[in-house]
Design a protein around this motif. Structure first.
Motif, PDB file in Angstrom:
ATOM      1  N   GLU A  86       0.815  -1.204   0.000  1.00  0.00           N
ATOM      2  CA  GLU A  86       0.000   0.000   0.000  1.00  0.00           C
ATOM      3  C   GLU A  86       0.852   1.258   0.000  1.00  0.00           C
ATOM      4  O   GLU A  86       0.429   2.317  -0.452  1.00  0.00           O
ATOM      5  N   ASP A  87       2.096   1.168   0.539  1.00  0.00           N
ATOM      6  CA  ASP A  87       2.962   2.331   0.593  1.00  0.00           C
ATOM      7  C   ASP A  87       3.654   2.609  -0.733  1.00  0.00           C
ATOM      8  O   ASP A  87       4.292   3.645  -0.893  1.00  0.00           O
ATOM      9  N   VAL A  88       3.577   1.695  -1.670  1.00  0.00           N
ATOM     10  CA  VAL A  88       4.248   1.857  -2.952  1.00  0.00           C
ATOM     11  C   VAL A  88       3.287   2.550  -3.918  1.00  0.00           C
ATOM     12  O   VAL A  88       2.198   2.052  -4.184  1.00  0.00           O
ATOM     13  N   GLU A  89       3.679   3.727  -4.434  1.00  0.00           N
ATOM     14  CA  GLU A  89       2.824   4.460  -5.346  1.00  0.00           C
ATOM     15  C   GLU A  89       2.818   3.783  -6.712  1.00  0.00           C
ATOM     16  O   GLU A  89       3.841   3.288  -7.174  1.00  0.00           O
ATOM     17  N   PRO A  90       1.709   3.757  -7.394  1.00  0.00           N
ATOM     18  CA  PRO A  90       1.666   3.152  -8.722  1.00  0.00           C
ATOM     19  C   PRO A  90       2.501   3.958  -9.704  1.00  0.00           C
ATOM     20  O   PRO A  90       2.437   5.182  -9.742  1.00  0.00           O
ATOM     21  N   THR A  91       3.312   3.285 -10.478  1.00  0.00           N
ATOM     22  CA  THR A  91       4.180   3.941 -11.448  1.00  0.00           C
ATOM     23  C   THR A  91       3.857   3.529 -12.876  1.00  0.00           C
ATOM     24  O   THR A  91       4.507   3.990 -13.798  1.00  0.00           O
ATOM     25  N   SER A  92       2.886   2.652 -13.088  1.00  0.00           N
ATOM     26  CA  SER A  92       2.552   2.212 -14.431  1.00  0.00           C
ATOM     27  C   SER A  92       1.798   3.313 -15.163  1.00  0.00           C
ATOM     28  O   SER A  92       1.145   4.156 -14.543  1.00  0.00           O
ATOM     29  N   PRO A  93       1.882   3.366 -16.511  1.00  0.00           N
ATOM     30  CA  PRO A  93       1.155   4.402 -17.260  1.00  0.00           C
ATOM     31  C   PRO A  93      -0.346   4.356 -17.028  1.00  0.00           C
ATOM     32  O   PRO A  93      -1.006   5.391 -17.052  1.00  0.00           O
ATOM     33  N   GLU A  94      -0.914   3.171 -16.816  1.00  0.00           N
ATOM     34  CA  GLU A  94      -2.356   3.074 -16.623  1.00  0.00           C
ATOM     35  C   GLU A  94      -2.805   3.753 -15.334  1.00  0.00           C
ATOM     36  O   GLU A  94      -3.914   4.269 -15.255  1.00  0.00           O
ATOM     37  N   ALA A  95      -1.935   3.724 -14.327  1.00  0.00           N
ATOM     38  CA  ALA A  95      -2.312   4.280 -13.024  1.00  0.00           C
ATOM     39  C   ALA A  95      -1.861   5.724 -12.859  1.00  0.00           C
ATOM     40  O   ALA A  95      -2.018   6.299 -11.798  1.00  0.00           O
ATOM     41  N   HIS A  96      -1.251   6.313 -13.908  1.00  0.00           N
ATOM     42  CA  HIS A  96      -0.760   7.682 -13.794  1.00  0.00           C
ATOM     43  C   HIS A  96      -1.925   8.644 -13.594  1.00  0.00           C
ATOM     44  O   HIS A  96      -2.848   8.708 -14.401  1.00  0.00           O
ATOM     45  N   GLY A  97      -1.900   9.411 -12.535  1.00  0.00           N
ATOM     46  CA  GLY A  97      -2.978  10.329 -12.211  1.00  0.00           C
ATOM     47  C   GLY A  97      -4.003   9.764 -11.267  1.00  0.00           C
ATOM     48  O   GLY A  97      -4.935  10.470 -10.881  1.00  0.00           O
ATOM     49  N   SER A  98      -3.867   8.525 -10.872  1.00  0.00           N
ATOM     50  CA  SER A  98      -4.863   7.907  -9.993  1.00  0.00           C
ATOM     51  C   SER A  98      -4.744   8.381  -8.553  1.00  0.00           C
ATOM     52  O   SER A  98      -5.621   8.086  -7.749  1.00  0.00           O
ATOM     53  N   THR A  99      -3.674   9.089  -8.215  1.00  0.00           N
ATOM     54  CA  THR A  99      -3.520   9.612  -6.856  1.00  0.00           C
ATOM     55  C   THR A  99      -3.695  11.124  -6.811  1.00  0.00           C
ATOM     56  O   THR A  99      -3.259  11.770  -5.861  1.00  0.00           O
ATOM     57  N   PHE A 100      -4.317  11.699  -7.842  1.00  0.00           N
ATOM     58  CA  PHE A 100      -4.561  13.138  -7.896  1.00  0.00           C
ATOM     59  C   PHE A 100      -6.065  13.377  -7.921  1.00  0.00           C
ATOM     60  O   PHE A 100      -6.773  12.839  -8.769  1.00  0.00           O
ATOM     61  N   ILE A 101      -6.546  14.186  -6.991  1.00  0.00           N
ATOM     62  CA  ILE A 101      -7.955  14.553  -6.914  1.00  0.00           C
ATOM     63  C   ILE A 101      -8.095  15.993  -7.400  1.00  0.00           C
ATOM     64  O   ILE A 101      -7.393  16.889  -6.920  1.00  0.00           O
ATOM     65  N   VAL A 102      -8.989  16.219  -8.345  1.00  0.00           N
ATOM     66  CA  VAL A 102      -9.241  17.555  -8.879  1.00  0.00           C
ATOM     67  C   VAL A 102     -10.615  17.999  -8.395  1.00  0.00           C
ATOM     68  O   VAL A 102     -11.610  17.290  -8.602  1.00  0.00           O
ATOM     69  N   ILE A 103     -10.681  19.157  -7.746  1.00  0.00           N
ATOM     70  CA  ILE A 103     -11.919  19.678  -7.155  1.00  0.00           C
ATOM     71  C   ILE A 103     -12.202  21.046  -7.742  1.00  0.00           C
ATOM     72  O   ILE A 103     -11.353  21.942  -7.710  1.00  0.00           O
ATOM     73  N   HIS A 104     -13.394  21.206  -8.298  1.00  0.00           N
ATOM     74  CA  HIS A 104     -13.826  22.496  -8.851  1.00  0.00           C
ATOM     75  C   HIS A 104     -15.200  22.821  -8.274  1.00  0.00           C
ATOM     76  O   HIS A 104     -16.228  22.392  -8.799  1.00  0.00           O
ATOM     77  N   PRO A 105     -15.261  23.581  -7.181  1.00  0.00           N
ATOM     78  CA  PRO A 105     -16.564  23.928  -6.588  1.00  0.00           C
ATOM     79  C   PRO A 105     -17.204  25.100  -7.307  1.00  0.00           C
ATOM     80  O   PRO A 105     -16.524  26.037  -7.749  1.00  0.00           O
ATOM     81  N   GLY A 106     -18.524  25.064  -7.431  1.00  0.00           N
ATOM     82  CA  GLY A 106     -19.287  26.155  -8.020  1.00  0.00           C
ATOM     83  C   GLY A 106     -20.467  26.513  -7.155  1.00  0.00           C
ATOM     84  O   GLY A 106     -20.738  25.883  -6.125  1.00  0.00           O
ATOM     85  N   SER A 107     -21.196  27.531  -7.563  1.00  0.00           N
ATOM     86  CA  SER A 107     -22.342  27.972  -6.777  1.00  0.00           C
ATOM     87  C   SER A 107     -23.462  26.948  -6.764  1.00  0.00           C
ATOM     88  O   SER A 107     -24.204  26.848  -5.790  1.00  0.00           O
ATOM     89  N   GLN A 108     -23.591  26.166  -7.837  1.00  0.00           N
ATOM     90  CA  GLN A 108     -24.681  25.198  -7.914  1.00  0.00           C
ATOM     91  C   GLN A 108     -24.200  23.759  -7.972  1.00  0.00           C
ATOM     92  O   GLN A 108     -24.875  22.873  -7.454  1.00  0.00           O
ATOM     93  N   ASN A 109     -23.051  23.513  -8.589  1.00  0.00           N
ATOM     94  CA  ASN A 109     -22.557  22.143  -8.748  1.00  0.00           C
ATOM     95  C   ASN A 109     -21.089  22.053  -8.354  1.00  0.00           C
ATOM     96  O   ASN A 109     -20.329  23.024  -8.507  1.00  0.00           O
ATOM     97  N   LEU A 110     -20.728  20.880  -7.883  1.00  0.00           N
ATOM     98  CA  LEU A 110     -19.346  20.554  -7.541  1.00  0.00           C
ATOM     99  C   LEU A 110     -18.842  19.510  -8.525  1.00  0.00           C
ATOM    100  O   LEU A 110     -19.466  18.469  -8.700  1.00  0.00           O
TER     101      LEU A 110
END
Length: 718
Positions: A86-110
């Motif tokens: 569990e401590d080993v971060e995924p380094t394969s191309p398929e898993a690239h970006g799987s540990t990044f959360i993108v949050i864009h809050p708005g007045s009506q929708n998140l």
């Protein structure tokens, strides 16, 4: 006779002569003075001396060591147990970006999702809490849109043409005449009695009752009754709570009109807590991150407005670092994120959201600061205007109330299904809709429309028809503006283009009495300034910010010198009897100007605001003006209407005939939904050089510097 002795000999015989015993006067080491003409220091001369650079280097070193260790273990055939895997971060191309959360809050929708997701999850930015009354019962059950009560008549006796006042009727008929003239010029055939046909049909329309077991699309309502009723419900489930539930629930929206919702909250902490709970529930339900201990392995890219408020960004950083515990965090402005999502290097971004519209010119991945515009109207205002126009033409469901949850969802559905900007679709059209409410049978209505589906969207170019009465209520009631650490002056970002919008709004207040420029919860009891005075103050504010000046704290005056009077005091005569101007405190002047700016709601027609932003973004260069006009991109849900881009192009060409051939509005590439372009840009940015990007704020840096780290980490001038 003994000879006379000298004074030195006498002192030596008496033991009073000064002798050197080579003992130091102090045990502290003596430091020799440096040569002031030739000295050298290496302080902050190398990259390694910056904390941000060292943090990135340490991350890269740890990553390289981990990858080398994993390769050695793989070659040796060593199998790790589950806990160590569990401590080993995924380094394969398929898993690239799987540990990044993108949050864009708005007045009506998140919008929220992982960086490797093709599209984000969309969650209503709302939370329902237990209350004595729901949102449709407060204020005596006053409906939305608000109806006018005529003296001596009951509410049901007031004809629909008079329910919204003479001002709305005048604007509505003026827009209808403008559209009719436009369609005639474009050789569009119109029936002379179209509106009468619509009114007569809608007046006679009656609903058809459909029992619940015969309705194939019946709604599943959120059950909250009983002793186990939850304290709060978030997202889409909150909108499906029955109006007459026991106990009652009230809907709260932490963000309204692009600002923090200070109108519906009495304290600051519940406001921040609701914002946190909505994001937390979205992470658990939509992303499947139910274990809090796993959050520290994720990085977060948070999208903020172009004209942000520092207190909002500071508090979001505290929330993401302390309460969520993310490994690292970065902030990105909406317009820059939109260019990343669309792949544009130079563009004018027109972001039409639910309750705000922002415009900004982006060049080489940076916002042009003086081109930023933020106006307080959007798709929700169009929904309300559309319903008012339909009610004006005897809409068969006259009891509609946008404060009720099922009516609000119905109005949004009608807007998305029937509103259009294509002139070929304008005419007498027959439609139907189903009204579904908890505990009631489904009702099917037939109704006709004429020009209302297009006139509601044309209100973007005549925003005075929108209802702006309560948009400034509670402003600065809970969350104060940000102040400079050294001189105490307001330091929230501002722009020349925004000052032009406020100038236009202040002049509109002078000519239109239906829009009040002063909030009812103003911190001062002074009367509202005139429109012209407001604009002059804003102009002075820009000049004060743009002109470099020395420190406010000057050299102290000699004793006995009389103290100068503050700004606003009358001039005092000097010794010669001539009136001398009073001294002006620049900090007090800035505070006064900021107060006046908060009293004006930024409103301007969309085409004029776009050109004002481009003019300031081009910096008076004709070539750049043409480049930005040819690179306009409309994003956001408020502009995702058929024919909207073509209509905006025509309005810009009419406004500036000199640039008729240069105006071009492009759609997002790859058929990307306009509503998710900014989120998509955040996901692209999060995955680009994620280990070498110096805009990431790490936990170690935040613990050492707190929110002051933003001045070193933001991609723009914080």
């Amino acid at each position: 006779m003994v000879g006379k002795k000298s004074g030195r000999a006498a002192l030596r015989e008496e033991g009073l002569a000064k002798t050197d015993n080579n003992l130091d006067l102090t045990s502290w080491p003596a430091v020799s003075m440096i040569n002031q003409k030739n000295y050298y220091t290496e302080y902050l001369k190398r990259d390694e001396q910056f904390l941000a650079y060292r943090t990135i280097q340490e991350e890269n070193t740890q990553r390289m060591v981990k990858e080398a260790r994993d390769r050695d273990r793989a070659r040796a055939g060593v199998v790790l147990d589950d806990d160590r895997m569990e401590d080993v971060e995924p380094t394969s191309p398929e898993a690239h970006g799987s540990t990044f959360i993108v949050i864009h809050p708005g007045s009506q929708n998140l919008r929220i999702g992982l960086a490797n997701d093709p599209i984000p999850k969309t969650v209503p930015m709302v939370i329902a809490r237990k209350a004595k009354e729901n949102e449709s019962e407060i204020d005596g059950g006053e409906p939305k849109p608000k109806r006018i009560k005529l003296e001596g008549q009951e509410d049901e006796d007031v004809p629909p043409e008079k329910q919204f006042g003479a001002e709305f009727s005048k604007e509505y008929m003026s827009m209808a005449l403008e559209l009719k003239t436009r369609m005639r010029n474009n050789k569009r055939r119109l029936m002379p009695n179209s509106r009468e046909l619509v009114v007569n049909f809608n007046r006679r329309a009656h609903p058809e009752i459909i029992t619940e077991h015969n309705d194939p699309q019946r709604v599943e309502w959120t059950e909250v009754g009983g002793s186990s009723a939850p304290e709060y419900v978030c997202g889409q489930a909150a909108l499906r709570i029955p109006e007459k539930s026991q106990p009652r629930y009230r809907l709260l929206w932490p963000l309204r009109n692009g600002w923090l919702n200070e109108k519906d909250y009495q304290q600051k902490n519940p406001l921040w807590n609701d914002l946190y709970l909505i994001i937390e529930e979205a992470m658990k339900t939509e992303l499947g991150l139910t274990k809090r201990k796993d959050w520290q392995k994720y990085s977060c890219c948070f999208v903020i407005p172009d004209l942000y408020e520092r207190e909002y960004v500071n508090r979001c950083l505290d929330m993401l670092m302390r309460e969520f515990g993310f490994r690292r965090v970065c902030f990105m402005q909406e317009s820059v994120a939109a260019t990343y999502g669309a792949g544009y290097s130079m563009a004018c971004i027109v972001d039409i959201g639910a309750q705000k519209t922002s415009i900004c010119c982006v060049e080489d991945g940076m916002c042009v600061e003086e081109s930023r515009v933020n106006m307080k109207y959007g798709g929700s205002d169009v929904t309300e205007a559309f319903m008012k126009m339909m009610l004006y033409d005897h809409f068969p469901y006259q009891e509609i109330n946008l404060k009720r949850r099922y009516d609000f969802l119905l109005a949004e559905e009608l807007k998305h299904k029937f509103c259009t900007m294509n002139e070929g679709d304008i005419g007498v059209q027959l439609y139907d809709f189903h009204l579904r409410a908890s505990g009631q049978d489904t009702r099917k209505y037939n109704f006709k429309t004429y020009d209302e589906p297009m006139l509601a969207l044309m209100a973007y170019f005549r925003p005075q028809i929108f209802n702006h009465d309560d948009k400034l209520l509670g402003r600065r009631h809970l969350v104060d503006r940000s102040y400079d650490l050294y001189d105490g002056s307001p330091n929230d970002p501002f722009s020349i283009a925004q000052s032009q919008v406020l100038q236009h709004a202040s002049q509109s207040y002078a000519h239109n009495g239906s829009i009040a420029p002063v909030t009812t919860s103003a911190p001062t009891s002074a009367a509202a300034p005139s429109a012209r005075a407001s604009f002059n103050l804003l102009k002075q504010l820009h000049e004060t910010d743009a002109t470099p000046r020395s420190s406010v704290a000057g050299s102290p005056a000699p004793e006995g010198t009389p103290k100068p009077e503050r700004a606003g005091s009358q001039d005092a005569p000097d010794d010669s009897g001539i009136l001398a101007p009073s001294a002006v405190d620049p900090v007090a002047e800035k505070l006064k100007l900021a107060d006046e700016r908060d009293r004006i709601l930024p409103i301007m027609s969309l085409d004029a605001a776009v050109f004002a932003s481009i003019t300031q973004g081009a910096r008076a260069e004709d070539r750049k003006v043409r480049d930005f006009l040819g690179g306009i991109m409309v994003v956001g849900g408020g502009g995702s209407i058929a024919g909207f881009n073509s209509f905006l192009e025509e309005k810009l060409r009419e406004l500036q005939p000199l640039y008729v051939k240069d105006v071009l509005i492009g759609a997002p590439p790859r058929d990307l939904d306009q509503q998710v372009v900014a989120w998509k840009g955040g996901s692209v940015f999060a995955r680009l050089s994620n280990n070498g990007n110096d805009s990431w704020i790490y936990q170690k840096e935040y613990e050492l510097l707190g929110t002051k780290v933003l001045s070193q980490k933001c991609m723009w001038n914080w």
